[in-house]
Design an enzyme around this catalytic site. Sequence first.
Site, PDB file in Angstrom:
ATOM      1  N   CYS A   3       1.100  -1.058  -0.097  1.00  0.00           N
ATOM      2  CA  CYS A   3       0.045  -0.421  -0.043  1.00  0.00           C
ATOM      3  C   CYS A   3       0.861   0.906  -0.184  1.00  0.00           C
ATOM      4  O   CYS A   3       2.309   0.932   0.001  1.00  0.00           O
ATOM      5  CB  CYS A   3      -1.229   0.161   0.987  1.00  0.00           C
ATOM      6  SG  CYS A   3      -0.141   0.144   2.810  1.00  0.00           S
ATOM      7  N   ASN A   6       2.459   1.059   4.194  1.00  0.00           N
ATOM      8  CA  ASN A   6       2.540   0.548   4.783  1.00  0.00           C
ATOM      9  C   ASN A   6       2.032   0.346   6.496  1.00  0.00           C
ATOM     10  O   ASN A   6       3.294  -0.285   6.653  1.00  0.00           O
ATOM     11  CB  ASN A   6       3.997  -0.167   4.592  1.00  0.00           C
ATOM     12  CG  ASN A   6       4.772  -1.577   4.653  1.00  0.00           C
ATOM     13  OD1 ASN A   6       5.883  -1.968   4.918  1.00  0.00           O
ATOM     14  ND2 ASN A   6       3.741  -2.592   5.008  1.00  0.00           N
ATOM     15  N   CYS A   8      -1.211   0.722   7.415  1.00  0.00           N
ATOM     16  CA  CYS A   8      -2.828   0.356   7.273  1.00  0.00           C
ATOM     17  C   CYS A   8      -3.177  -0.633   6.866  1.00  0.00           C
ATOM     18  O   CYS A   8      -3.675  -1.858   6.966  1.00  0.00           O
ATOM     19  CB  CYS A   8      -3.548   1.832   7.198  1.00  0.00           C
ATOM     20  SG  CYS A   8      -3.342   3.264   8.325  1.00  0.00           S
ATOM     21  N   ARG A   9      -3.372  -1.130   5.570  1.00  0.00           N
ATOM     22  CA  ARG A   9      -3.778  -1.800   4.214  1.00  0.00           C
ATOM     23  C   ARG A   9      -3.147  -2.570   4.344  1.00  0.00           C
ATOM     24  O   ARG A   9      -3.269  -3.635   4.646  1.00  0.00           O
ATOM     25  CB  ARG A   9      -4.479  -1.517   3.274  1.00  0.00           C
ATOM     26  CG  ARG A   9      -5.486  -0.270   3.229  1.00  0.00           C
ATOM     27  CD  ARG A   9      -5.370   0.637   2.426  1.00  0.00           C
ATOM     28  NE  ARG A   9      -4.278   1.178   1.847  1.00  0.00           N
ATOM     29  CZ  ARG A   9      -4.145   1.953   1.005  1.00  0.00           C
ATOM     30  NH1 ARG A   9      -5.272   2.020  -0.044  1.00  0.00           N
ATOM     31  NH2 ARG A   9      -2.798   3.159   0.958  1.00  0.00           N
ATOM     32  N   SER A  10      -1.469  -3.079   3.843  1.00  0.00           N
ATOM     33  CA  SER A  10      -0.270  -3.922   4.056  1.00  0.00           C
ATOM     34  C   SER A  10      -0.335  -4.639   4.674  1.00  0.00           C
ATOM     35  O   SER A  10      -0.711  -6.150   5.203  1.00  0.00           O
ATOM     36  CB  SER A  10       0.598  -3.895   2.935  1.00  0.00           C
ATOM     37  OG  SER A  10       1.199  -2.592   3.332  1.00  0.00           O
ATOM     38  N   ASP A 119      -8.100   3.184   1.311  1.00  0.00           N
ATOM     39  CA  ASP A 119      -7.431   3.589   2.160  1.00  0.00           C
ATOM     40  C   ASP A 119      -8.228   3.985   3.986  1.00  0.00           C
ATOM     41  O   ASP A 119      -8.795   5.487   3.943  1.00  0.00           O
ATOM     42  CB  ASP A 119      -6.289   5.043   1.947  1.00  0.00           C
ATOM     43  CG  ASP A 119      -5.577   5.028   2.979  1.00  0.00           C
ATOM     44  OD1 ASP A 119      -5.600   4.996   3.910  1.00  0.00           O
ATOM     45  OD2 ASP A 119      -4.445   5.603   2.734  1.00  0.00           O
TER      46      ASP A 119
HETATM   47  P1  4NP Z   1      -1.463   2.697   4.537  1.00  0.00           P
HETATM   48  O1  4NP Z   1      -2.305   4.338   4.010  1.00  0.00           O
HETATM   49  O2  4NP Z   1      -1.243   3.775   1.795  1.00  0.00           O
HETATM   50  O3  4NP Z   1      -2.580   2.444   4.273  1.00  0.00           O
HETATM   51  O4  4NP Z   1      -0.374   2.256   5.185  1.00  0.00           O
HETATM   52  C1  4NP Z   1      -1.904   5.242   4.863  1.00  0.00           C
HETATM   53  C2  4NP Z   1      -0.945   5.069   6.364  1.00  0.00           C
HETATM   54  C3  4NP Z   1      -0.192   7.076   6.081  1.00  0.00           C
HETATM   55  C4  4NP Z   1      -0.323   7.999   4.686  1.00  0.00           C
HETATM   56  C5  4NP Z   1      -1.179   7.404   4.018  1.00  0.00           C
HETATM   57  C6  4NP Z   1      -1.888   6.468   3.481  1.00  0.00           C
HETATM   58  N1  4NP Z   1      -0.004   9.117   5.266  1.00  0.00           N
HETATM   59  O5  4NP Z   1       0.192  10.423   4.559  1.00  0.00           O
HETATM   60  O6  4NP Z   1       1.116   9.390   6.367  1.00  0.00           O
END
Ligand code: 4NP
Length: 146
Positions: A3, A6, A8-10, A119
């Site tokens: 994602c 790295n 939240c989702r992955s 997300d």
């Molecule tokens: P992820 O979510 O891609 O599912 O880990 C996010 C976590 C942090 C950010 C964006 C998406 N950020 O912009 O910090």
Amino acid sequence: MVCLGNICRSPLAEGILKAKVEAKDLDWDVESAGTSSFHNGDLPDPRSIAVAKAHGIDITDQRSRLFVKEDLDEFDLILAMDSLNYQDILRKASSEIQKRKVKLIMNYEKPGYNQAVPDPYWNSDGFEGVFQMLDRACEKIIDQYQ
Ligand code: 4NP
């Protein structure tokens, strides 16, 4: 499992697939990474840790790392959470063999729909729904490759 951050989702996808791999005693190597290094070295988001824990999965051994082009050789499958991740990964690919490894994870549940795993970073209500989506996709991945 890839994602953006790295965190939240992955990490959820990694934890869910690892749990299924262990339950089936499969010899698969499952990792996750992010297309950004915003959170390099960080634990998963506390909301991902909590939703995984509620489903009996501990993801607190994970730390965010950047997806690197060597991952395209190291792994047989590279599973993107959304089309932005997908495009970012493809930009690092240098051969047709590498490009063919890259898939949108939700296409395992609904082939051809190109559905994104939303997300949940900005939406605290979204984590359980993300868990459920990833759980369904990972079940299909196990069915397809075990
Ligand atoms: P992820 O979510 O891609 O599912 O880990 C996010 C976590 C942090 C950010 C964006 C998406 N950020 O912009 O910090």
